[in-house]
Design a protein around this motif. Structure first.
Motif, PDB file in Angstrom:
ATOM      1  N   ARG A  45     -10.792   8.285   3.792  1.00 47.12           N
ATOM      2  CA  ARG A  45     -10.125   7.010   3.549  1.00 47.12           C
ATOM      3  C   ARG A  45     -11.175   5.927   3.314  1.00 47.12           C
ATOM      4  O   ARG A  45     -12.328   6.066   3.725  1.00 47.12           O
ATOM      5  CB  ARG A  45      -9.219   6.598   4.700  1.00 47.12           C
ATOM      6  N   ARG A  47       1.364   2.781  12.896  1.00 49.34           N
ATOM      7  CA  ARG A  47       0.049   2.169  13.124  1.00 49.34           C
ATOM      8  C   ARG A  47       0.086   1.069  14.188  1.00 49.34           C
ATOM      9  O   ARG A  47      -0.732   0.178  14.235  1.00 49.34           O
ATOM     10  CB  ARG A  47      -0.523   1.639  11.800  1.00 49.34           C
ATOM     11  N   GLN A  77      -2.013   4.491  -0.437  1.00 44.47           N
ATOM     12  CA  GLN A  77      -1.584   3.905   0.840  1.00 44.47           C
ATOM     13  C   GLN A  77      -0.881   2.583   0.589  1.00 44.47           C
ATOM     14  O   GLN A  77      -1.397   1.725  -0.126  1.00 44.47           O
ATOM     15  CB  GLN A  77      -2.816   3.696   1.731  1.00 44.47           C
ATOM     16  N   LYS A 135      -8.519  -5.304   0.369  1.00 41.10           N
ATOM     17  CA  LYS A 135      -8.204  -5.512   1.776  1.00 41.10           C
ATOM     18  C   LYS A 135      -7.303  -6.728   1.973  1.00 41.10           C
ATOM     19  O   LYS A 135      -7.750  -7.861   1.787  1.00 41.10           O
ATOM     20  CB  LYS A 135      -9.502  -5.731   2.583  1.00 41.10           C
ATOM     21  N   SER A 150       0.680  -1.907   5.979  1.00 39.88           N
ATOM     22  CA  SER A 150       1.697  -2.462   6.864  1.00 39.88           C
ATOM     23  C   SER A 150       2.290  -3.768   6.311  1.00 39.88           C
ATOM     24  O   SER A 150       3.507  -3.973   6.337  1.00 39.88           O
ATOM     25  CB  SER A 150       1.026  -2.708   8.217  1.00 39.88           C
ATOM     26  N   LYS A 203       2.860   2.940   5.500  1.00 36.99           N
ATOM     27  CA  LYS A 203       2.653   2.438   6.854  1.00 36.99           C
ATOM     28  C   LYS A 203       3.856   1.630   7.315  1.00 36.99           C
ATOM     29  O   LYS A 203       4.507   0.947   6.513  1.00 36.99           O
ATOM     30  CB  LYS A 203       1.380   1.585   6.881  1.00 36.99           C
TER      31      LYS A 203
END
Ligand code: PEP
Ligand code: MN
Length: 258
Positions: free
Chosen positions: A50, A161, A106, A55, A109, A131
């Motif tokens: 990963r 998570r 991915q 970000k 969240s 997530k």
């Protein structure tokens, strides 16, 4: 090295004999960092590498990732080691050339409620790691998965998570009950990310072993060999040697339980 197709990648999470291990840094920070880590993780029998390159940080002044440059480094690490890669996508703009080389997309969240992004992710046909939002109920999480399913893509992996509770000692609270509940409610594999739940590396071993005991299909754990210098989430990062010690215990648990 034989390249695995989307279905073969997804089916790795349906292996009843083994907990799938995804490991790597929170963020790809440099070519050397990710290549060096990938080589070590490959030797440790980790299944996926990963690394975040886009970000979505809470603080807009924090490191936002190396973006496309980071994706190039992550792909270089895949080429060097053969490890399949997983990375977060916050948009699909400019991603056409990268999608084929990324094994799992991915959805973070913060974006679990971003229905347009979920639909776009589904349409890629790639396996999607979804997530749980830190404030989402199981039902809301399942409905987010449904947005992906509706595109005809059922290659969904759920990832718990940590959720927000009144507790402030830890970053979030790991909801291990999500494992049996989601197994009852749907047929998607569920993995646990103990790193973002804990926020502190000393907690990772306990929560990883507990998650395996509770029947999770995989774990996603953040690693960094110089956590004090990490550009994001250093406090929760394990050194590769620390991860290795946990992986040895997980293998033993797998033998007993799976
Ligand atoms: C991550 O895995 O890099 C991440 C940002 O996690 P989350 O979306 O769970 O906060
Ligand atoms: Mn992180």
């Amino acid at each position: 090295m034989l390249k695995k197709n989307n279905k073969e990648i997804y089916d790795l999470f349906k292996n009843d004999n083994k907990t799938v291990i995804i490991a790597g840094p929170c963020s790809v920070e440099s070519r050397e960092q990710i290549l060096d880590l990938a080589i070590k993780l490959k030797r440790m029998d980790v299944d996926f590498l990963r690394g975040g390159t886009f970000k979505p940080r809470t603080n807009p002044h924090s490191f936002q990732g190396l973006k496309y440059e980071g994706l190039d480094y992550l792909i270089a690490a895949k080429k060097k080691t053969g490890l399949p890669i997983i990375t977060e996508m916050i948009s699909f703009d400019g991603m056409d050339d990268y999608l084929e080389k990324i094994d799992i997309i991915q959805i973070g969240s913060r974006n679990m409620f971003n229905y347009d992004l979920l639909t776009k992710a589904g349409k890629t046909g790639k396996p999607i790691l979804l997530k749980r939002n830190l404030a989402a109920t199981y039902e809301e999480w399942l409905m987010a998965a449904e947005y992906i399913s509706m595109t005809g893509n059922n290659k969904i992996i759920l990832c718990e998570r940590g959720i927000r509770t009144y507790e402030t000692e830890t970053r979030n609270t790991l909801d291990i009950q999500a494992i049996p509940v989601m197994k009852k409610k749907c047929r998607f594999p569920i993995i646990i990310d103990p790193s973002h739940a804990a926020g502190d590396s000393y907690i990772i071993e306990s929560s990883s072993l507990a998650s395996v005991a509770a029947g999770c299909d995989g774990l996603m754990i953040e690693v960094h060999d110089n956590p004090n210098e990490a550009l994001s989430d250093g406090k929760q990062a394990l050194k590769t040697s620390e991860l290795n010690a946990i992986l040895i215990k997980i293998k033993k648990l797998d033998k007993i339980l799976k």
